[in-house]
Motif scaffolding. Sequence first.
Motif, PDB file in Angstrom:
ATOM      1  N   LEU A  45      42.337 -21.475  19.092  1.00  0.00           N
ATOM      2  CA  LEU A  45      42.884 -22.632  19.789  1.00  0.00           C
ATOM      3  C   LEU A  45      41.836 -23.711  20.023  1.00  0.00           C
ATOM      4  O   LEU A  45      42.151 -24.803  20.496  1.00  0.00           O
ATOM      5  N   ASP A  46      40.591 -23.414  19.686  1.00  0.00           N
ATOM      6  CA  ASP A  46      39.496 -24.381  19.824  1.00  0.00           C
ATOM      7  C   ASP A  46      39.383 -25.160  18.522  1.00  0.00           C
ATOM      8  O   ASP A  46      38.688 -24.751  17.592  1.00  0.00           O
ATOM      9  N   THR A  47      40.086 -26.285  18.413  1.00  0.00           N
ATOM     10  CA  THR A  47      40.129 -27.036  17.155  1.00  0.00           C
ATOM     11  C   THR A  47      38.757 -27.556  16.742  1.00  0.00           C
ATOM     12  O   THR A  47      38.423 -27.569  15.555  1.00  0.00           O
ATOM     13  N   GLU A  48      37.958 -27.965  17.713  1.00  0.00           N
ATOM     14  CA  GLU A  48      36.629 -28.470  17.385  1.00  0.00           C
ATOM     15  C   GLU A  48      35.754 -27.351  16.805  1.00  0.00           C
ATOM     16  O   GLU A  48      35.050 -27.543  15.814  1.00  0.00           O
ATOM     17  N   GLY A  49      35.837 -26.182  17.431  1.00  0.00           N
ATOM     18  CA  GLY A  49      35.054 -25.060  16.953  1.00  0.00           C
ATOM     19  C   GLY A  49      35.500 -24.593  15.579  1.00  0.00           C
ATOM     20  O   GLY A  49      34.677 -24.233  14.721  1.00  0.00           O
ATOM     21  N   MET A  50      36.818 -24.587  15.331  1.00  0.00           N
ATOM     22  CA  MET A  50      37.334 -24.165  14.035  1.00  0.00           C
ATOM     23  C   MET A  50      36.952 -25.153  12.943  1.00  0.00           C
ATOM     24  O   MET A  50      36.679 -24.776  11.809  1.00  0.00           O
ATOM     25  N   GLN A  51      36.926 -26.428  13.287  1.00  0.00           N
ATOM     26  CA  GLN A  51      36.493 -27.437  12.318  1.00  0.00           C
ATOM     27  C   GLN A  51      35.031 -27.222  11.951  1.00  0.00           C
ATOM     28  O   GLN A  51      34.633 -27.319  10.787  1.00  0.00           O
ATOM     29  N   TYR A  52      34.218 -26.914  12.965  1.00  0.00           N
ATOM     30  CA  TYR A  52      32.794 -26.644  12.737  1.00  0.00           C
ATOM     31  C   TYR A  52      32.626 -25.423  11.837  1.00  0.00           C
ATOM     32  O   TYR A  52      31.820 -25.422  10.894  1.00  0.00           O
ATOM     33  N   PHE A  53      33.420 -24.397  12.092  1.00  0.00           N
ATOM     34  CA  PHE A  53      33.369 -23.188  11.279  1.00  0.00           C
ATOM     35  C   PHE A  53      33.765 -23.487   9.837  1.00  0.00           C
ATOM     36  O   PHE A  53      33.150 -23.002   8.886  1.00  0.00           O
ATOM     37  N   ALA A  54      34.824 -24.297   9.661  1.00  0.00           N
ATOM     38  CA  ALA A  54      35.299 -24.626   8.316  1.00  0.00           C
ATOM     39  C   ALA A  54      34.232 -25.382   7.528  1.00  0.00           C
ATOM     40  O   ALA A  54      34.033 -25.154   6.332  1.00  0.00           O
ATOM     41  N   GLU A  55      33.518 -26.276   8.208  1.00  0.00           N
ATOM     42  CA  GLU A  55      32.469 -27.041   7.535  1.00  0.00           C
ATOM     43  C   GLU A  55      31.322 -26.143   7.090  1.00  0.00           C
ATOM     44  O   GLU A  55      30.777 -26.300   5.997  1.00  0.00           O
ATOM     45  N   LEU A  56      30.963 -25.187   7.935  1.00  0.00           N
ATOM     46  CA  LEU A  56      29.856 -24.285   7.604  1.00  0.00           C
ATOM     47  C   LEU A  56      30.237 -23.257   6.543  1.00  0.00           C
ATOM     48  O   LEU A  56      29.359 -22.694   5.884  1.00  0.00           O
ATOM     49  N   SER A  57      31.510 -23.017   6.385  1.00  0.00           N
ATOM     50  CA  SER A  57      31.953 -21.992   5.437  1.00  0.00           C
ATOM     51  C   SER A  57      32.009 -22.515   4.006  1.00  0.00           C
ATOM     52  O   SER A  57      32.247 -21.744   3.077  1.00  0.00           O
ATOM     53  N   MET A  58      31.818 -23.807   3.820  1.00  0.00           N
ATOM     54  CA  MET A  58      31.873 -24.409   2.487  1.00  0.00           C
ATOM     55  C   MET A  58      30.540 -25.084   2.158  1.00  0.00           C
ATOM     56  O   MET A  58      29.905 -25.689   3.021  1.00  0.00           O
ATOM     57  N   TYR A  59      30.117 -24.948   0.903  1.00  0.00           N
ATOM     58  CA  TYR A  59      28.922 -25.673   0.464  1.00  0.00           C
ATOM     59  C   TYR A  59      29.201 -27.163   0.481  1.00  0.00           C
ATOM     60  O   TYR A  59      30.261 -27.615   0.050  1.00  0.00           O
ATOM     61  N   GLN A  60      28.244 -27.940   0.966  1.00  0.00           N
ATOM     62  CA  GLN A  60      28.425 -29.387   1.080  1.00  0.00           C
ATOM     63  C   GLN A  60      27.550 -30.166   0.102  1.00  0.00           C
ATOM     64  O   GLN A  60      27.628 -31.398   0.049  1.00  0.00           O
ATOM     65  N   ASP A  61      26.703 -29.468  -0.663  1.00  0.00           N
ATOM     66  CA  ASP A  61      25.736 -30.155  -1.536  1.00  0.00           C
ATOM     67  C   ASP A  61      25.989 -29.923  -3.018  1.00  0.00           C
ATOM     68  O   ASP A  61      25.110 -30.146  -3.847  1.00  0.00           O
ATOM     69  N   GLY A  62      27.209 -29.485  -3.353  1.00  0.00           N
ATOM     70  CA  GLY A  62      27.514 -29.248  -4.758  1.00  0.00           C
ATOM     71  C   GLY A  62      27.198 -27.840  -5.234  1.00  0.00           C
ATOM     72  O   GLY A  62      27.514 -27.469  -6.369  1.00  0.00           O
ATOM     73  N   THR A  63      26.583 -27.045  -4.382  1.00  0.00           N
ATOM     74  CA  THR A  63      26.295 -25.656  -4.730  1.00  0.00           C
ATOM     75  C   THR A  63      27.601 -24.877  -4.856  1.00  0.00           C
ATOM     76  O   THR A  63      28.555 -25.131  -4.121  1.00  0.00           O
TER      77      THR A  63
END
Length: 269
Positions: free
Chosen positions: A224-242
């Motif tokens: 239910l913590d949308t901000e925390g889940m968004q943070y988790f989603a960002e960390l779970s995916m490579y952001q630099d093309g890796t």
Amino acid sequence: MKTNKLTKGMLASIFAIVMMLTTVIPVFAVEQQTPDISPWATGELNEGEKYGIYPMEWYYDNFRSEISEERLDEILAQTSEKIARLELEKNENYQPVTIDGTTRGDVLNGLFNIVAQSDLPVGDSAVEYLQDRKILAGTGNGLALERPATTEEAVIFATRLVKDTYDQLDAGAKGVAWKVENDGNIVYLLGSIHIGSPDLYPYNSKLLTAFDESDSLYVEANLLDTEGMQYFAELSMYQDGTTIEDAVSDETYNKIEKVLEKYGQPVEL
């Protein structure tokens, strides 16, 4: 995240509805369709869809209208396969009732045939057995056995039959669970996975009872913590093309490819 006993049941219901809608709505998002289900049936349908005894696409196609013979045949076939996994002894003397329509009575007879061909103590009457096992509750106007059954009704009856039969035999998935007791306190620790198959269901009734009787629930993440889940989603995916191929060995990547191919998932995901 901790929840007390008052909100635990509410959260479980919310999660059930959310999971149902998030698993079926995106497929039809373009058409903006709404599942044709009765509000009272949401909980049982969420349980039944996990069993693999009917396709969830039915939710959008006359689900509360009269069931076709083809749909009834599919439900009975899939339910029979689910019960067959229990490997029950056969009752060689049982003569199955002939199903010649799609009334509520026909649906019930078809489901009764599945369990009556085993050595379970089911008796001789489909209606009496299914009423006794709380699979058939009837309507405000009686049992309505001669009325045409809807797809929703047939699915609900089949779901109840599967769950009840597994419960009678203390069968069903028990998961990886531990029970810890100390000074009158009881803690259950249960392992979880994020992707499963119908083979995992239904759960063993003891596991569900432990959940229902617990005063508090602690989970790994606050959904239910949308901000925390968004943070988790960002960390779970490579952001630099890796990609995952860059991060694991060739041997491991080959195994990943085989698993994704088995479940029909593209490697790009």
